[in-house]
Scaffold this motif. Structure first.
Motif, short mmCIF file in Angstrom:
data_model
loop_
_atom_site.label_atom_id
_atom_site.label_comp_id
_atom_site.label_asym_id
_atom_site.label_seq_id
_atom_site.Cartn_x
_atom_site.Cartn_y
_atom_site.Cartn_z
N ARG A 345 41.79 40.08 5.95
CA ARG A 345 42.38 40.31 7.46
C ARG A 345 41.50 41.01 8.35
O ARG A 345 40.83 41.96 7.85
N GLN A 346 41.20 40.74 9.60
CA GLN A 346 40.49 41.42 10.62
C GLN A 346 41.23 41.48 12.00
O GLN A 346 41.48 40.10 12.54
N ALA A 347 41.54 42.46 12.44
CA ALA A 347 42.14 42.59 13.88
C ALA A 347 41.18 43.48 14.92
O ALA A 347 40.71 44.28 14.57
N GLU A 348 41.16 42.63 15.97
CA GLU A 348 40.46 43.29 17.31
C GLU A 348 41.16 43.42 18.22
O GLU A 348 41.86 42.43 19.03
N ASP A 349 41.22 44.69 18.87
CA ASP A 349 41.88 45.09 20.19
C ASP A 349 40.85 45.50 21.08
O ASP A 349 40.31 46.68 21.16
N THR A 350 40.83 44.42 22.12
CA THR A 350 39.55 44.46 23.09
C THR A 350 40.33 44.77 24.43
O THR A 350 41.25 44.22 25.00
N THR A 351 39.75 45.88 25.16
CA THR A 351 39.95 45.98 26.47
C THR A 351 38.62 46.18 27.35
O THR A 351 37.55 46.48 26.94
N LYS A 352 38.91 45.17 28.48
CA LYS A 352 37.87 45.28 29.53
C LYS A 352 37.99 45.37 30.74
O LYS A 352 39.10 44.78 31.19
N LEU A 353 37.27 46.37 31.51
CA LEU A 353 37.74 46.55 33.03
C LEU A 353 36.22 46.45 33.51
O LEU A 353 35.58 46.93 33.40
N GLU A 354 36.67 45.50 34.58
CA GLU A 354 35.42 45.21 35.32
C GLU A 354 35.76 45.44 37.01
O GLU A 354 36.78 45.00 37.42
N SER A 355 34.58 46.01 37.62
CA SER A 355 34.73 46.27 39.08
C SER A 355 33.37 45.61 39.65
O SER A 355 32.46 46.02 39.26
N GLY A 356 33.37 44.81 40.86
CA GLY A 356 32.35 44.37 41.58
C GLY A 356 32.62 43.48 42.91
O GLY A 356 33.77 43.67 43.47
N TYR A 357 31.68 42.62 42.97
CA TYR A 357 31.75 41.99 44.17
C TYR A 357 31.60 40.26 43.97
O TYR A 357 30.93 39.82 42.97
N ALA A 358 32.81 39.75 44.18
CA ALA A 358 32.98 38.18 43.89
C ALA A 358 32.24 37.40 45.07
O ALA A 358 32.75 37.37 46.31
N THR A 359 31.00 36.62 44.87
CA THR A 359 30.32 36.13 46.01
C THR A 359 31.10 34.88 46.43
O THR A 359 31.18 34.56 47.49
N TYR A 360 31.82 34.08 45.59
CA TYR A 360 32.45 32.99 45.98
C TYR A 360 33.74 33.17 46.90
O TYR A 360 34.00 32.98 47.88
N GLU A 361 34.57 34.49 46.58
CA GLU A 361 35.42 34.85 47.40
C GLU A 361 35.06 35.80 48.50
O GLU A 361 35.99 36.05 49.57
N ASP A 362 33.98 36.40 48.56
CA ASP A 362 33.32 37.18 49.33
C ASP A 362 34.07 38.27 49.56
O ASP A 362 34.30 38.66 50.75
N THR A 363 34.40 39.08 48.29
CA THR A 363 35.04 40.36 48.61
C THR A 363 35.24 41.15 47.22
O THR A 363 34.38 40.71 46.24
N VAL A 364 35.39 42.40 47.12
CA VAL A 364 35.44 43.11 46.14
C VAL A 364 36.54 42.86 45.30
O VAL A 364 37.48 42.36 45.50
N PHE A 365 36.34 43.08 43.97
CA PHE A 365 37.46 42.96 42.98
C PHE A 365 37.39 43.90 41.95
O PHE A 365 36.35 44.42 41.61
N ASP A 366 38.63 44.04 41.06
CA ASP A 366 38.89 44.65 40.05
C ASP A 366 39.46 43.62 39.18
O ASP A 366 40.57 43.08 39.53
N GLN A 367 39.18 43.77 37.70
CA GLN A 367 39.95 42.60 36.92
C GLN A 367 39.81 43.41 35.47
O GLN A 367 39.06 44.06 35.23
N ALA A 368 40.92 42.93 34.66
CA ALA A 368 41.03 43.34 33.18
C ALA A 368 41.49 42.18 32.50
O ALA A 368 41.99 41.35 32.79
#
Length: 845
Positions: A345-368
């Protein structure tokens, strides 16, 4: 095969004809030399079991094979199969999990565990995730690179054969513990979120389960997977806005990303076994248990592609739990009866937090992304080996297996321009289950045609069946009857609070696609006949034929047709020949040459009408029901020299000509579908390679030993694309490399051992060159993964009672993982993982 350059029956006819011809020649010589004195000859027939030494395994095998023995696994200090196989010439590892052999990925590789085909824990792939298999239960790894009739027909790049430990020679009882420290991660803050109390044991305690009432309510009685909500009195209305709001409150409100100090890595293990001599033979058993936890995090992670410019933090907590039990009997007639049970058995608990600029929406974003994934492998294998008439050998094996990948409550959310975007929030629940049945039997009959010519005839049968179920459901949020809150600049947990849901500011919707759930099955039936002829003690001719039938089907139970109709299936039957010649020039020199034909079957999702999302990347995958089976001609030549004092050097040349190779391809679409990928048959692909492999004891005295080993592989490939791929990838793409194939691979190993104090120090260097990570549309060049070098050091001290103390330094150089455009060299993503140091101690009772 549709196109064959040489008759498949030639292989067996040549073997039988050569045997008889040499036998006749030997008889004629004996008759002519009538004056020679008559000497009574006694021939002793016995089973030869090669030593557990990699050099001996490679030398004694009749095929081209590379091996990693148990001693090398201990010396290298690799914790799992994925880490170990990259030490082998011509082998690299993709995504830290999947083997690439001689530039060919999983669709051209077969993987076996104690001789039985292994199922996968990936819903979209057929190849095995090698990181799931710990090194401490292995007796060795053998990678067969030349095809033989006893191997699955898809063995083009090679067969990765894992062999678990057998019965011990004496009583074994060992306890072990380890601690690890990442110089850039441990003790520093990492991103995380609230998990369950049993995560460290590889199990979620139910916190992440989809609420039963939610699942039952949104599952239509007619089998539909999505039910619309409504807010008026309508007999067709099943879920009102108010009911949707009530159901939404049953999900735990856990979205926010927290921070915590990264804990040190740790692990504990136990192994115990014994052997008991009886009047009828020898009984024995061996048991191994292990539990470990580790934490990793990407450092200085950035993205800069045409759609996003951002930086992100990503951490993964990995827990592993495994058990292995073998028991059996070795009888007085050299027979063997074994039962092997493997549970991983193997379990992975992943957390990703990203911040930046989305060119398609032409706006800043935060996502997780908050992702918990459990992978499990269980196998019960029974096997036996028995001898009849002094020299005939019967081998059999039967096994059942179950693999699973359970990913409950994968949460994603996005904030655009500072405001919460409810429709980009998703809670996804996925469950993969695959059952396997494998049966194999072979009978070996040696025949002596003369004193100098003998042939072993082998007849075998293989049956392998895999049944896969993949169930997935997706839930999201949209503004409710009373509209979203005026203030959407607060955190996600505040936005989706019980108060806002109760006040119908947001409502729950189910967005599962009909093709998110599927059932698939595959079946292999194969019969093979193989001959191995020994001529004058220094020439071995191996020839064989394999008749293999492969069937594969996929069915979508939530599709528009619920009568049981399946998607287009694979239904192939092929006659696959293989022939090889080994010539022992003298006691030190050996030359091998082989030729064979193999096939590659499209994967389950690849050959379907499915449109679904990759569970790792969220990219759209579009199947292609028109894919055809690839056919491959293989040619191998290897020269080997074995030193008198141990060690060897070999030089191999290989060629593979692939008709209609299946390649991951650019979609012929627009909008969001243009961001995904599909699969197409290219016209052809040619692959050429050279492998140099060596290991040598440089110095050995009564007190010290120095050894040096390594390998270098140079591989070139060229793909002739079809018209659609040329149109989409651009004219310049025609003739590109196979995806995932590195032009240069290299390993160096230097070891020093002090005999008196039983200390060992091993330094290991691994390098792979740039390789295509993904093909893109013609306006941009392909995305490549930059080559990099890794350096590890492993120290081992063995005490008089065979207890051991180890120190390992991993990823000392800590070179960045980097993806970039091939032409411009512009980096689109990069990160580093940090160097690690670990210590372990095992006490032997």
């Amino acid at each position: 095969m549709k196109s064959t350059n040489w008759s498949p029956t030639v292989a067996v006819l040549v073997a039988c004809g050569v045997s008889q011809a040499f036998a006749d020649s030997a008889t004629a010589d004996a008759t002519t030399d009538s004056a020679a004195p008559m000497v009574e000859e006694m021939m002793v027939l016995a089973s030869y079991t090669p030593m557990e030494n990699a050099t001996d395994i490679e030398r004694q095998n009749s095929e081209i094979i590379d091996a990693v023995d148990a001693d090398q696994l201990a010396k290298f200090g690799d914790s799992n199969v994925a880490s170990a196989v990259k030490r082998v010439a011509g082998v690299s590892v993709q995504d830290g999990k999947y083997a690439v052999v001689r530039g060919l990925d999983g669709r051209y590789i077969s993987s076996t565990l104690n001789g039985t085909l292994m199922p996968t824990t990936d819903p979209l792939r057929r190849d095995v995730q090698m990181d799931l298999f710990p090194a401490n239960i292995l007796g060795g790894i053998e990678i067969q690179k030349s095809y033989s009739a006893a191997m699955p027909g898809s063995t083009t790049g090679g067969s990765v054969g894992m062999k678990t430990k057998g019965l011990p020679d004496e009583m074994v009882f060992k306890l072990s513990g380890s601690l690890g420290y990442n110089l850039d991660v441990t003790g520093n803050d990492i991103v995380t979120y609230e998990g369950s109390g049993s995560d460290w044991l590889t199990y979620d305690d139910g916190l992440r389960d989809v609420p039963a009432e939610v699942e039952n309510t949104f599952q239509g009685t007619d089998g539909s997977v999505n039910i619309e909500t409504c807010d008026f009195d309508d007999p067709a209305c099943i879920i009102t806005y108010a009911e949707s709001a009530r159901l939404a409150q049953q999900f735990p409100v856990i979205y926010n990303v927290d921070r915590e100090s990264a804990s040190p890595d740790w692990g504990v293990g136990l192994s115990q076994g014994n052997r008991f001599d009886q009047s009828f033979g020898s009984l024995g058993y061996y048991l191994a248990l292990g539990l470990s936890n580790s934490t990793s995090a990407r450092q200085d992670a950035t993205k800069d592609d045409p759609d996003v410019v951002s930086s992100y933090e990503r951490s993964t907590k990995t827990s592993k739990l495994n058990g292995y039990l073998v028991f059996g009997l070795e009888d007085n007639a050299d027979g063997e009866w074994l039962s092997k049970t493997i549970w991983l058995r193997q379990a992975e608990d992943t957390t990703k937090l990203e911040s930046g600029y989305a060119t398609y929406e032409d706006t800043v974003f935060d996502q997780a992304v908050l992702r918990w994934s459990e992978r499990e492998f269980f196998s019960e294998q029974l096997s036996g080996k028995h001898y009849f008439f002094s020299s005939h050998e019967l081998e059999w094996q039967a096994g059942i297996s179950n693999t699973g990948m359970y990913e409950p409550d994968r949460r994603t959310w996005r904030i655009l321009g500072g405001n919460f975007a409810p429709s980009a929030t998703e809670r996804r629940f996925s469950d993969l289950n695959e059952d396997g049945v494998d049966i194999g039997v072979s009978y070996l009959m040696p025949v002596d045609f003369s004193t100098s010519v003998s042939t072993s005839f082998k007849l075998g049968y293989l049956y392998s069946s895999k049944d896969r179920d993949w169930v997935q459901s997706r839930y999201s949020f949209v503004p409710g009857r009373n509209g979203a809150p005026a203030d959407r600049a607060t955190d996600v947990e505040t936005q989706l609070s019980a108060e806002n849901l109760e006040n119908q500011r947001y409502r729950l919707v189910k967005r599962t696609d009909n093709q998110d759930t599927f059932q698939a099955d595959s079946e292999i039936n194969a019969v093979y006949f193989n001959t191995e002829t020994l001529i004058a003690s220094n020439i071995t001719l191996v020839a064989g034929l394999r008749q293999e039938t492969f069937e594969q089907n996929i069915f979508y139970p939530n599709g528009s047709n619920k009568s049981g109709a399946t998607e287009p299936s694979v239904d192939e039957s092929n006659l696959l020949p293989a022939i090889s010649l080994n010539y022992a020039v003298d006691d030190n020199w050996q030359v091998r040459v082989s030729a064979s034909q193999t096939v590659s079957y499209p994967g389950i999702i690849e050959k379907s009408d499915a449109s679904l999302f990759d569970p790792d990347t969220d990219e759209l995958i579009i199947g292609n029901a028109n894919l055809e089976v690839s056919e491959i001609d293989n040619f191998d030549l290897r020269g080997e020299y074995y030193f008198e004092d141990g060690g060897s050097v070999s030089l191999a040349l290989f060629s593979k000509q692939i008709a209609k190779p299946v390649e991951k391809a650019v979609t012929d679409g627009s909008g969001t579908s243009a961001d995904g990928y599909t699969f197409r048959n290219a016209v052809s692909a040619d692959l050429l390679g050279v492998e140099l492999d060596f290991n040598k004891v440089l110095l050995e005295t009564s007190s010290i030993a120095l050894d040096l080993g390594g390998n270098v592989s140079v591989i070139e490939s060229e793909v002739e694309l079809d018209e659609d791929s040329i149109r989409l990838e651009g004219e310049g793409a025609n003739g590109r490399d196979l995806q995932g194939q590195s032009p240069l691979l290299a390993n160096i190993h230097f070891g020093i051992e002090h005999h008196a104090t039983q200390q060992q120090l091993n330094i290991l260097l691994n390098y792979f060159d740039d390789k295509i990570h993904r093909v893109v549309r013609g306006a941009n060049s392909n995305i490549i993964e930059k080559g990099r070098m890794s350096l590890d050091m492993n120290y081992r001290l063995t005490f008089s009672n065979e207890s051991e103390f180890k120190i390992k330094l991993e990823n000392i150089l800590d070179e960045k993982t980097e993806y970039q455009f091939e032409d411009s060299g512009k980096a689109i993503e990069s990160y580093s993982n940090g160097a690690e140091i670990s210590m372990s101690y095992s006490y032997t009772f």
